[in-house]
Design a protein around this motif. Structure first.
Motif, PDB file in Angstrom:
ATOM      1  N   GLU A  25       0.837  -1.203   0.000  1.00 45.94           N
ATOM      2  CA  GLU A  25       0.000   0.000   0.000  1.00 45.94           C
ATOM      3  C   GLU A  25       0.875   1.258   0.000  1.00 45.94           C
ATOM      4  OE1 GLU A  25      -3.016   2.339   3.061  1.00 45.94           O
ATOM      5  OE2 GLU A  25      -2.481   0.261   3.484  1.00 45.94           O
ATOM      6  N   THR A  26       1.886   1.254   0.843  1.00 53.40           N
ATOM      7  CA  THR A  26       2.765   2.414   0.960  1.00 53.40           C
ATOM      8  C   THR A  26       3.574   2.624  -0.317  1.00 53.40           C
ATOM      9  OG1 THR A  26       2.924   2.035   3.336  1.00 53.40           O
ATOM     10  CG2 THR A  26       4.566   3.464   2.358  1.00 53.40           C
ATOM     11  N   ALA A  27       4.116   1.557  -0.869  1.00 53.57           N
ATOM     12  CA  ALA A  27       4.910   1.654  -2.091  1.00 53.57           C
ATOM     13  C   ALA A  27       4.074   2.242  -3.231  1.00 53.57           C
ATOM     14  CB  ALA A  27       5.466   0.289  -2.478  1.00 53.57           C
ATOM     15  N   LYS A  28       2.823   1.809  -3.314  1.00 53.09           N
ATOM     16  CA  LYS A  28       1.930   2.338  -4.349  1.00 53.09           C
ATOM     17  C   LYS A  28       1.729   3.840  -4.145  1.00 53.09           C
ATOM     18  CE  LYS A  28      -2.512   1.538  -6.545  1.00 53.09           C
ATOM     19  NZ  LYS A  28      -3.723   0.731  -6.553  1.00 53.09           N
ATOM     20  N   PRO A  34       7.128  -2.363  -4.205  1.00 53.76           N
ATOM     21  CA  PRO A  34       7.303  -2.793  -2.816  1.00 53.76           C
ATOM     22  C   PRO A  34       8.727  -3.277  -2.536  1.00 53.76           C
ATOM     23  CG  PRO A  34       5.249  -3.659  -3.687  1.00 53.76           C
ATOM     24  CD  PRO A  34       5.985  -3.031  -4.834  1.00 53.76           C
ATOM     25  N   ALA A  35       9.344  -3.957  -3.499  1.00 52.79           N
ATOM     26  CA  ALA A  35      10.712  -4.444  -3.314  1.00 52.79           C
ATOM     27  C   ALA A  35      11.684  -3.281  -3.156  1.00 52.79           C
ATOM     28  CB  ALA A  35      11.123  -5.327  -4.490  1.00 52.79           C
ATOM     29  N   THR A  36      11.486  -2.233  -3.953  1.00 50.43           N
ATOM     30  CA  THR A  36      12.357  -1.057  -3.868  1.00 50.43           C
ATOM     31  C   THR A  36      12.210  -0.376  -2.519  1.00 50.43           C
ATOM     32  OG1 THR A  36      12.328  -0.702  -6.251  1.00 50.43           O
ATOM     33  CG2 THR A  36      12.826   1.217  -4.875  1.00 50.43           C
ATOM     34  N   LEU A  37      10.979  -0.181  -2.081  1.00 49.16           N
ATOM     35  CA  LEU A  37      10.756   0.474  -0.784  1.00 49.16           C
ATOM     36  C   LEU A  37      11.345  -0.362   0.344  1.00 49.16           C
ATOM     37  CD1 LEU A  37       9.548   2.949   0.573  1.00 49.16           C
ATOM     38  CD2 LEU A  37       7.409   1.686   0.817  1.00 49.16           C
ATOM     39  N   SER A  38      11.188  -1.664   0.258  1.00 49.97           N
ATOM     40  CA  SER A  38      11.747  -2.556   1.270  1.00 49.97           C
ATOM     41  C   SER A  38      13.269  -2.455   1.322  1.00 49.97           C
ATOM     42  CB  SER A  38      11.327  -3.999   0.981  1.00 49.97           C
ATOM     43  OG  SER A  38      11.892  -4.870   1.926  1.00 49.97           O
ATOM     44  N   ARG A  39      13.902  -2.390   0.148  1.00 43.24           N
ATOM     45  CA  ARG A  39      15.369  -2.260   0.115  1.00 43.24           C
ATOM     46  C   ARG A  39      15.822  -0.972   0.799  1.00 43.24           C
ATOM     47  NH1 ARG A  39      14.803  -4.587  -5.018  1.00 43.24           N
ATOM     48  NH2 ARG A  39      14.753  -2.562  -6.044  1.00 43.24           N
ATOM     49  N   VAL A  40      15.124   0.127   0.544  1.00 46.55           N
ATOM     50  CA  VAL A  40      15.501   1.400   1.165  1.00 46.55           C
ATOM     51  C   VAL A  40      15.266   1.334   2.672  1.00 46.55           C
ATOM     52  CG1 VAL A  40      15.106   3.892   1.218  1.00 46.55           C
ATOM     53  CG2 VAL A  40      15.046   2.675  -0.967  1.00 46.55           C
ATOM     54  N   GLU A  41      14.160   0.727   3.080  1.00 47.15           N
ATOM     55  CA  GLU A  41      13.900   0.558   4.515  1.00 47.15           C
ATOM     56  C   GLU A  41      14.987  -0.270   5.196  1.00 47.15           C
ATOM     57  OE1 GLU A  41      10.037  -1.166   5.130  1.00 47.15           O
ATOM     58  OE2 GLU A  41       9.042   0.780   5.034  1.00 47.15           O
ATOM     59  N   ASN A  42      15.633  -1.134   4.422  1.00 41.95           N
ATOM     60  CA  ASN A  42      16.688  -1.988   4.963  1.00 41.95           C
ATOM     61  C   ASN A  42      18.084  -1.406   4.759  1.00 41.95           C
ATOM     62  OD1 ASN A  42      15.312  -4.323   6.132  1.00 41.95           O
ATOM     63  ND2 ASN A  42      14.494  -4.553   4.064  1.00 41.95           N
ATOM     64  N   GLY A  43      18.151  -0.099   4.440  1.00 45.82           N
ATOM     65  CA  GLY A  43      19.433   0.596   4.408  1.00 45.82           C
ATOM     66  C   GLY A  43      20.165   0.627   3.088  1.00 45.82           C
ATOM     67  N   ASP A  47      18.136   4.865  -5.970  1.00 48.06           N
ATOM     68  CA  ASP A  47      18.551   5.687  -7.100  1.00 48.06           C
ATOM     69  C   ASP A  47      17.939   7.080  -6.914  1.00 48.06           C
ATOM     70  OD1 ASP A  47      15.913   5.914  -8.445  1.00 48.06           O
ATOM     71  OD2 ASP A  47      16.183   3.793  -8.883  1.00 48.06           O
ATOM     72  N   LEU A  48      18.394   8.026  -7.703  1.00 49.57           N
ATOM     73  CA  LEU A  48      17.995   9.414  -7.539  1.00 49.57           C
ATOM     74  C   LEU A  48      16.486   9.611  -7.683  1.00 49.57           C
ATOM     75  CD1 LEU A  48      19.071  12.217  -6.977  1.00 49.57           C
ATOM     76  CD2 LEU A  48      19.432  12.504  -9.424  1.00 49.57           C
ATOM     77  N   GLU A  49      15.875   8.965  -8.668  1.00 57.21           N
ATOM     78  CA  GLU A  49      14.438   9.105  -8.887  1.00 57.21           C
ATOM     79  C   GLU A  49      13.654   8.583  -7.689  1.00 57.21           C
ATOM     80  OE1 GLU A  49      10.907   7.834 -12.022  1.00 57.21           O
ATOM     81  OE2 GLU A  49      12.956   7.202 -12.421  1.00 57.21           O
ATOM     82  N   THR A  50      14.041   7.413  -7.190  1.00 60.08           N
ATOM     83  CA  THR A  50      13.372   6.827  -6.026  1.00 60.08           C
ATOM     84  C   THR A  50      13.559   7.713  -4.806  1.00 60.08           C
ATOM     85  OG1 THR A  50      13.668   4.592  -6.891  1.00 60.08           O
ATOM     86  CG2 THR A  50      13.296   4.793  -4.522  1.00 60.08           C
ATOM     87  N   PHE A  51      14.786   8.210  -4.616  1.00 55.35           N
ATOM     88  CA  PHE A  51      15.075   9.095  -3.492  1.00 55.35           C
ATOM     89  C   PHE A  51      14.163  10.320  -3.535  1.00 55.35           C
ATOM     90  CE2 PHE A  51      17.787  12.614  -1.792  1.00 55.35           C
ATOM     91  CZ  PHE A  51      17.780  12.219  -0.464  1.00 55.35           C
ATOM     92  N   GLY A  52      14.006  10.905  -4.711  1.00 59.49           N
ATOM     93  CA  GLY A  52      13.134  12.066  -4.869  1.00 59.49           C
ATOM     94  C   GLY A  52      11.687  11.752  -4.543  1.00 59.49           C
ATOM     95  N   LYS A  53      11.206  10.618  -5.012  1.00 57.47           N
ATOM     96  CA  LYS A  53       9.822  10.225  -4.742  1.00 57.47           C
ATOM     97  C   LYS A  53       9.599  10.008  -3.243  1.00 57.47           C
ATOM     98  CE  LYS A  53       8.794   7.999  -9.156  1.00 57.47           C
ATOM     99  NZ  LYS A  53       8.468   6.725  -9.832  1.00 57.47           N
ATOM    100  N   ILE A  54      10.552   9.361  -2.597  1.00 58.08           N
ATOM    101  CA  ILE A  54      10.424   9.090  -1.164  1.00 58.08           C
ATOM    102  C   ILE A  54      10.436  10.402  -0.374  1.00 58.08           C
ATOM    103  CG2 ILE A  54      11.584   8.086   0.846  1.00 58.08           C
ATOM    104  CD1 ILE A  54      12.414   5.747  -1.039  1.00 58.08           C
ATOM    105  N   CYS A  55      11.363  11.301  -0.709  1.00 55.67           N
ATOM    106  CA  CYS A  55      11.423  12.582  -0.001  1.00 55.67           C
ATOM    107  C   CYS A  55      10.137  13.385  -0.200  1.00 55.67           C
ATOM    108  CB  CYS A  55      12.633  13.388  -0.453  1.00 55.67           C
ATOM    109  SG  CYS A  55      14.196  12.717   0.162  1.00 55.67           S
TER     110      CYS A  55
END
Length: 115
Positions: A25-28, A34-43, A47-55
């Motif tokens: 739900e959160t990744a959407k 979901p795999a990408t969000l999980s990887r970031v949650e695990n440290g 990538d820059l695009e993902t970092f921007g979306k998360i911020c």
């Protein structure tokens, strides 16, 4: 001197902001897998695009995790302008003015850093 990004801080903020909701739900909501969000949650460093979306999803200035003073930092004077709604100013003129304001802000910051 380089500063390592605060990936642990980012991971902690994601978990805090997620507040127990499911990873899918959160990744959407964030706009990543979901795999990408999980990887970031695990440290893992995103990538820059993902970092921007998360911020953006967190509502955080990316500078918070990069170890630099950001534009939104209370330590930096902030240049702002407000235009009236509608045809008060042409789009090209507004763009030119905003570029001038940002250039002035960069100059002020550079001067402050020299002091």
């Amino acid at each position: 001197m380089s500063v390592a990004p605060d990936i642990e801080g980012l991971a902690g903020r994601i978990l805090q902001h997620r507040a127990g909701r499911g990873i899918r739900e959160t990744a959407k909501e964030v706009g990543v897998s979901p795999a990408t969000l999980s990887r970031v949650e695990n440290g893992k460093i995103p990538d820059l695009e993902t970092f921007g979306k998360i911020c953006a999803w967190l509502g955080d200035d990316p500078a918070r995790y990069l170890g630099v003073v950001g534009v939104g930092s209370p330590d930096v004077r902030k240049a702002q302008v407000h235009f009236k709604k509608g045809a008060a100013i042409e789009k090209d003129s507004a763009q030119a003015l905003s570029e001038m304001i940002l250039a002035a802000q960069r100059m002020m910051l550079a001067e402050e850093m020299q002091d």
